[in-house]
Design an enzyme around this catalytic site. Structure first.
Site, short mmCIF file in Angstrom:
data_model
loop_
_atom_site.label_atom_id
_atom_site.label_comp_id
_atom_site.label_asym_id
_atom_site.label_seq_id
_atom_site.Cartn_x
_atom_site.Cartn_y
_atom_site.Cartn_z
CG HIS A 3 -7.28 11.25 47.45
ND1 HIS A 3 -6.80 10.07 46.96
CD2 HIS A 3 -8.53 11.35 47.10
CE1 HIS A 3 -7.79 9.33 46.24
NE2 HIS A 3 -8.78 9.92 46.20
CG ASP A 40 -13.11 6.38 47.88
OD1 ASP A 40 -13.86 7.22 48.32
OD2 ASP A 40 -12.33 6.47 46.89
CG HIS A 42 -10.89 7.62 43.71
ND1 HIS A 42 -12.29 7.87 44.00
CD2 HIS A 42 -10.91 7.96 42.28
CE1 HIS A 42 -12.87 8.38 42.89
NE2 HIS A 42 -12.06 8.18 41.87
CG ASP A 127 -15.90 6.55 45.44
OD1 ASP A 127 -15.69 5.58 46.28
OD2 ASP A 127 -14.95 7.25 45.36
#
Length: 178
Positions: A3, A40, A42, A127
């Protein structure tokens, strides 16, 4: 982490480790083409932002959508000469092991074989595990193991085994420890 933007932090990420590693390999070891695989839960918006206009990096991301950070739509494919070098696979909940493997076989592997990377970097977010409290993609330990085995085989096939894995997310300590 994935990110981090070039000039600011975001989403628990201070530095774009995989982005930095890709550039370092290109600058220090004369690696021409780098493929980044991000599984991931995200979307790796920072990684995408760094390479969105760079045809020397193929960025492939599977992620729950819509979800934090709100990026990673299928139409986000790169710009200019890098059009098509970003492949986003936004997913609904509950895709699971079989769904991820199907996506890899039908989308990632053909794209990788066309791109012919000299190095594969993985943003490995755990995750998407079925026990993780932040999402619900339903991957199992076996599913993650199979994804990594397939990526290792792809690296052996395309780039003499050059594969580097970087931990991203994962918020269930028990699942993450496996």
């Amino acid at each position: 982490g994935h990110h981090a933007m070039p000039h600011w932090r975001m989403g628990f990420c201070l530095l774009g480790n995989v982005s930095i590693a890709a550039r370092w390999a290109q600058d220090q070891y004369d690696v021409g083409r780098v493929m980044i695989v991000d599984f991931d839960v995200h979307h790796g918006n920072g990684t995408q932002d760094v390479f969105y206009r760079d045809p020397s990096v193929l960025f492939f991301s599977t992620h729950q959508f819509p979800f934090y950070p709100g990026t990673g739509a299928a139409y986000e494919t790169g710009e200019g000469r890098a059009e098509g070098a970003t492949i986003n696979v936004p997913l609904p909940s509950n895709v699971g092991d079989e769904g991820y493997m199907t996506i890899y076989h039908q989308l990632l592997f053909p794209a990788a074989r066309l791109f012919r990377p000299e190095l594969i970097l993985v943003s490995a977010g755990y995750d998407a595990h079925w026990l993780d409290p932040l999402a619900n993609m339903r991957l199992s330990i076996t599913g993650y193991t199979n994804l990594m085995r397939e990526l290792m085989a792809l690296a052996d096939e395309l780039c003499d085994g050059r594969l580097v894995v970087q931990l991203e997310g994962g918020y269930h300590i028990g699942a993450l420890s496996h």
